[in-house]
Design a protein around this motif. Sequence first.
Motif, PDB file in Angstrom:
ATOM      1  N   ASP A  46       3.021  59.978 -95.031  1.00 18.80           N
ATOM      2  CA  ASP A  46       3.497  58.974 -95.543  1.00 18.80           C
ATOM      3  C   ASP A  46       2.591  58.219 -96.895  1.00 18.80           C
ATOM      4  N   PRO A  82      11.572  53.887 -98.364  1.00 22.32           N
ATOM      5  CA  PRO A  82      10.850  51.470 -98.981  1.00 22.32           C
ATOM      6  C   PRO A  82      11.593  50.649 -97.288  1.00 22.32           C
ATOM      7  N   ARG A  84      11.016  51.639 -94.154  1.00 26.87           N
ATOM      8  CA  ARG A  84      10.367  51.097 -93.761  1.00 26.87           C
ATOM      9  C   ARG A  84       8.320  50.418 -94.782  1.00 26.87           C
ATOM     10  N   LEU A  85       8.702  51.069 -95.525  1.00 24.77           N
ATOM     11  CA  LEU A  85       7.544  49.713 -96.608  1.00 24.77           C
ATOM     12  C   LEU A  85       8.113  48.313 -96.578  1.00 24.77           C
ATOM     13  N   LEU A  86       9.017  48.267 -95.800  1.00 24.19           N
ATOM     14  CA  LEU A  86       9.403  46.867 -96.151  1.00 24.19           C
ATOM     15  C   LEU A  86       9.509  46.149 -94.912  1.00 24.19           C
ATOM     16  N   LEU A 103       2.979  46.018 -99.785  1.00 25.68           N
ATOM     17  CA  LEU A 103       4.139  46.541 -99.275  1.00 25.68           C
ATOM     18  C   LEU A 103       5.439  46.556-100.223  1.00 25.68           C
ATOM     19  N   GLY A 107       8.671  48.494-102.124  1.00 27.59           N
ATOM     20  CA  GLY A 107      10.020  48.640-101.406  1.00 27.59           C
ATOM     21  C   GLY A 107      10.688  48.453-102.074  1.00 27.59           C
ATOM     22  N   THR A 108      10.577  47.377-102.537  1.00 23.73           N
ATOM     23  CA  THR A 108      11.620  46.286-103.019  1.00 23.73           C
ATOM     24  C   THR A 108      11.339  46.747-104.572  1.00 23.73           C
ATOM     25  N   THR A 129      19.334  47.441 -95.758  1.00 23.17           N
ATOM     26  CA  THR A 129      17.973  46.228 -96.367  1.00 23.17           C
ATOM     27  C   THR A 129      18.764  45.202 -96.996  1.00 23.17           C
TER      28      THR A 129
END
Length: 780
Positions: A46, A82, A84-86, A103, A107-108, A129
């Motif tokens: 990642d 993205p 997983r970032l959220l 993050l 992600g957004t 999401t």
Amino acid sequence: MADLAEVTPVMGSQPPGGEEGGGGLTAAQTEVLERCLHALKHAKNDSHTLAALLLITRLCPASQLDKPTLRRIFEAVGLNFPARLLVTAVRGSRSSALPPDELLSLGTALLAALSTDPDMASHPQLLTTIPLLLGILANGPVLNQQNRARQSPDRKVQAEDVSDPECDSVRETSEQSGDEADRASPEGSSRLDEAMAADCYQVLTAVCALPRGPDQLLSRAAVPALCQAVEQNQTLSRQRGLALLGCLLSGKTKARAWSRHAAELLPLLVQLSKDFCQSTDQPRFTMCSQLVQFLPPAGVAANSEELKGAVSRVWGALRPMMQAKLTPKQIAPILVLSACLLDLYGWELVGPPKFCCLLVNRACVEVRMGLEEPPGNDLSPELQQTLTGCYRIMEAAIEQACSQPSAAPQSSVPGLSLQQSRQVLGVLEEAFSALMYHLQQVDPSRYGDPFVFATFRSLCSWLAEETSCLKEEVTKLLPFLVSYSRNHLQDGSSEQNLPEWMNTMSVSEERDGWTGSEALRYLLPALCHLSAEEGPRKVLLTLDTPALLVDFLSRCWTSMKGKSGATMIRDPSMETACSALLNFTVTEPERVRKDSCFRSLEALLSEALPVLVNKPRLLVLAANYCTLGLMIGRLKSAPSGSVEAGQRRFFSAALRFLCGALDSGSGSGPVKVSPSWEESWDEAAELWRLSLQALGGCARAQPSVCSLVRQEGWLRHTLGMLHQCSVLPDRHTEEVLEEALCAVAEQCPVCRQEIRDMMARSDEGALSRMRNLKKSAGVK
């Protein structure tokens, strides 16, 4: 997630100010992009993926990337990253050196960029999401997904929406991360960064624009989340959140949204109505259209005092606006909003009679100005929407006029003086004249145009009550009205624009979607009136209208008999069609004898009546079928042999049906209406009497029917009732029973002897008073 403390994200959906602006990439950018894409494709973890993405977002903003490039990024990264970032941001994971807000921002932003491609916006991984994005917008950048899921099961991502196994882990992680996020940060309701909010709304708006997008958002509890965002005045909630909610509440999801989330939507509507009333004049014109979106469907929350108060306040704000001097652009949204408010509570809250009169007058003037244009001039979508609103105001005035018990001319709205009533009826007549002028210009190629249907529907609402005014114009328009109805009945089931319009305009009529019969259903009351008048009836016959009505009844019966007894519900349109056919049968006997459509009708009646006899809820329809079949039967010549099977089946059912209307009980008192008929007697009594008259005509035209009268027990039942009872419900009932018995006595010696024997038993009871029957039976 690996430590990326040395990497600083540079986010934003706008270009950083390079030479190319938003119109493409320079050669240097293209070279860097290709290297980053290579790094993405071969990233080992990642950290590598994130570093490559940060370079892309710094040097090649999303607005400069075309769809093929975005697709390459998607293929290299996937939407799971993205997501997983959220989730990592929500959990506040210590494995990442990047703060949660950064993050979330990355992600957004990635999701926003990828969602610009409709294929990516509809991808199951992106759809997973949505609850996270809604949580960000409703609660701020740090969420408690688990608590949100417990509060509303609808907010959980549905399993059937996820096709990638990796998404399951993202969903599971997001649902388990809420408590940790709350412990990690006390700032659960912190203010949203505007860029992050814009990215979240970009994704949701992109999903909403998909064919099934509103359903996807509704199933993931977008409505309560967006209502919460607006209530807490979160970043961009007033600009983007209200607009997105408006989309969800304007189409086919409106009714479902209100049925599921009225508790959240009603306070929002109340607040919007207060904002509307407190705003200055110019913003109010813009806010009219917004309020239209947020009003509930007619009947929903109608008993709510909050809603009633909000509607009353809005009318109070509209009155001075309507009374002012307005441009066409200013009055249009006021009229549309007024139409929607009338849908909710009618004229009850509108205001004093003078204002009601003004509202109807304004609507009629707009209709005349809009429709009395030279033929060939296309009406803009905005004008069509305005005129459709005006139609609904005019229809509301007609409905109110029809509900008034006072003598004509009836008041269109409560409290109008006689002079005001005449003025309102006059402007309505002028407006409907304009509708007829417009429809005269409609070419068959436009039959599928929703605005044509709106115009047709509005005119039919007037014709249902008023056919004496403008009689020549109405008669001249009949070819269009019948052709339009026939076209939709026979070919309209595949029409797509009209069902959508029906949903938007809340005219579903409690039926299961668009069937193609809707146009004829609206026209039927007018056909019932017009078929009773000689001039219009002759035109209707040249248009083969009886065949159209038989086709309609056949389709309706096919649909009805396919349902179980519990789901067979009354359809007043079928009864109205029978009334129109009855008018033709009574006034045009030669046409009935020669037209093959009446043979088809007889076959339908012989199939349907035996079934309807055993359906108390459909008694009025059965009475119509019975009367119509007997009226046709009296016009037929005597068969050479016995009664044919189909006709015998019909007569047997009709005689059993007629026997059930009156109940003499066990005593010698007056005859009463039987319990099964009592509820419907006001509607069915005249049909029952007409059926008895027609039965006498059938006995004279086809003497073989008399044998059925005996075999089915009608003669024995009727004679016994008349012999036992002291009095019938009314003189008319006694007369029609006597007339039917006389016809049977004159045509059948066996029946005549049975009647004579019963009359000889006693000189008491209603039977003994029937002098004409005594004469027909040879009783002295």
